[in-house]
Design a protein around this motif. Structure first.
Motif, mmCIF file in Angstrom:
data_model
loop_
_atom_site.group_PDB
_atom_site.id
_atom_site.type_symbol
_atom_site.label_atom_id
_atom_site.label_comp_id
_atom_site.label_asym_id
_atom_site.label_seq_id
_atom_site.Cartn_x
_atom_site.Cartn_y
_atom_site.Cartn_z
ATOM 1 N N LEU A 242 27.400 -4.908 19.856
ATOM 2 C CA LEU A 242 28.135 -6.050 19.315
ATOM 3 C C LEU A 242 29.174 -6.473 20.340
ATOM 4 C CD1 LEU A 242 28.810 -4.923 15.637
ATOM 5 C CD2 LEU A 242 27.101 -6.546 16.445
ATOM 6 N N ARG A 243 29.343 -7.753 20.477
ATOM 7 C CA ARG A 243 30.398 -8.268 21.339
ATOM 8 C C ARG A 243 31.654 -8.459 20.498
ATOM 9 N NH1 ARG A 243 25.731 -10.968 23.119
ATOM 10 N NH2 ARG A 243 25.291 -10.592 25.311
ATOM 11 N N GLU A 244 32.762 -8.719 21.153
ATOM 12 C CA GLU A 244 34.023 -8.939 20.468
ATOM 13 C C GLU A 244 33.853 -10.032 19.410
ATOM 14 O OE1 GLU A 244 38.672 -9.971 21.530
ATOM 15 O OE2 GLU A 244 37.223 -9.714 23.138
ATOM 16 N N ASN A 245 34.383 -9.764 18.223
ATOM 17 C CA ASN A 245 34.354 -10.674 17.066
ATOM 18 C C ASN A 245 32.974 -10.828 16.434
ATOM 19 O OD1 ASN A 245 37.148 -11.259 17.127
ATOM 20 N ND2 ASN A 245 36.778 -12.671 18.820
ATOM 21 N N GLU A 246 31.990 -10.060 16.848
ATOM 22 C CA GLU A 246 30.689 -10.094 16.198
ATOM 23 C C GLU A 246 30.647 -9.026 15.111
ATOM 24 O OE1 GLU A 246 27.346 -11.625 19.280
ATOM 25 O OE2 GLU A 246 27.942 -9.542 19.484
#
Length: 67
Positions: A16-20
């Protein structure tokens, strides 16, 4: 998300990337009513919060003293 069978269960790996966020629904096969599909992200969040509240109330009644 593909799952892998392991000795004591299943696993999946993803990034997951940031804010996902990721939503998982664990259920017995055939347990969800036909045609309803999985809950929306909003419905899943509400169900999660209801679960957290339930267990906090349940733990709040605990009178155990000790480690």
């Amino acid at each position: 998300m593909p799952l892998r069978r392991e000795e004591r269960g299943v696993s999946a790996e993803f990034t997951l990337r940031e804010n996902e966020t990721a939503l998982f629904v664990l259920r017995r096969e055939g347990a969800w009513p036909q045609g309803d599909g999985c809950p929306t992200c909003e419905a899943a969040e509400m169900l999660f919060e209801q679960t957290v509240q339930f267990w906090r109330r349940w733990l709040g009644q605990c009178s155990y003293q000790g480690r």
